[in-house]
Design a protein around this motif. Structure first.
Motif: not given
Lengths: 175, 175
Positions: B82-86
């Motif tokens: 989640y933290m690295y998603s757009p």
DNA sequence: CAGATCATGTAAGCAGTTACATGATTGT
DNA sequence: ACAATCATGTAACTGCTTACATGATCTG
């Protein structure tokens, strides 16, 4: 406040098609409201059945026909009822702020990136609002003018606040 | 960003019950997020089935038993994803702003009232945030601190902007 | 004794999004 | 040739809220 209330408000001045309404919502109303075609068209059908609005089909040349809706007396009453009803709380949901909140679990640069993107979006947002203000000012009502001014001022301070936040974050010792 | 992502983030530090999560969301997270029990409990069950979290029943004296949830390795991975998603766009919906926008169709005083209520709510909001900042600062991470600072700054400028807007509206010639 | 806090859960419903379906015209 | 603009509509889905159901303990 539902899409229905907004549609009624939009029709208080002029008759509009669903397509026109979408356009209005994407420009002037976009900063505190939004609706997709998937909401607008079914709502319009429902409202016609309830006799809040009436439909006239307009045949156009070189373009698809369109359904232009007008507000009825019943619709105007309904709109007044909305305008005098208790005010609902604002809704604000921010993915960027959520990530900042949980920032300690990833590298600092990731969060700096998140905030910088947020800042860029806010800048774009403010530019669109300012442009709109200049373009549409002659045909805007006084309260609409104040509404857009509040939007512009808020965006401006958002930009300042975010810029400060980014500086603060960057200045933290490496984790 | 769904409630699931927020729950995972909340569990990264400590194990928590659904009730505790609601409390956290109502205090520190409330300014950019929210969730009701009707969302939290079913989401927790779903996440347990997906092995993102594990449940331990804690028997308490003088209080109802509670289910305390802990994040699993799979849950941590999911949270990182989640933290690295757009980053998703902010969502903002304001009934008060909508009414101001359509203000020309009712008496000026009604809209002045709407804005004054909005202003009072923003003031209350800012006070809660400031209090929270003072109380929780020792146990907050740096990014959480910045997050709350941004919230406080935004509320402050909201208050200024709204106050100006009210003055402008009041100064308009009677309709 | 009333109301707040602690604590979990379900069921019905709603407002809204996304994706699909269709298709002409205009500008680059 | 391709994208954008104009134009309407449906179906599946989702994420969430509200209300209901239950019940003990603590505080004023």
């Amino acid at each position: 406040m539902t899409s229905q209330d907004v549609i009624l408000g939009l029709l208080m001045h002029h008759s509009l098609s669903g397509y026109d309404m979408k356009h209005k919502m994407e420009t002037i109303l976009s900063y505190f409201n939004n609706a997709s075609f998937g909401t607008i068209y079914p709502t319009l059908s429902k409202m016609e059945k309830e006799e809040l609005i009436t439909k006239q089909s307009v045949i156009q040349e070189g373009r698809p026909n369109k359904n232009v809706y007008s507000i009825t007396e019943k619709g105007r009453e309904q709109f007044k009822t909305y305008m005098y009803s208790p005010v609902e709380d604002n809704e604000f949901k921010s993915d960027a702020m959520t990530r900042l909140f949980f920032g300690e679990f990833v590298e600092k640069d990731v969060i700096v990136g998140v905030l910088e993107e947020y800042l860029q979006r806010t800048k774009g947002h403010m530019e669109r609002l300012s442009k709109l203000y200049v373009e549409c000012q002659p045909e805007m009502s006084h309260s609409q003018e104040i509404c857009i001014q509040i939007g512009i001022n808020n965006s401006e301070s958002q930009i300042r606040t975010l810029t400060q936040g980014i500086v603060r974050l960057k200045n933290l010792a490496e984790k």
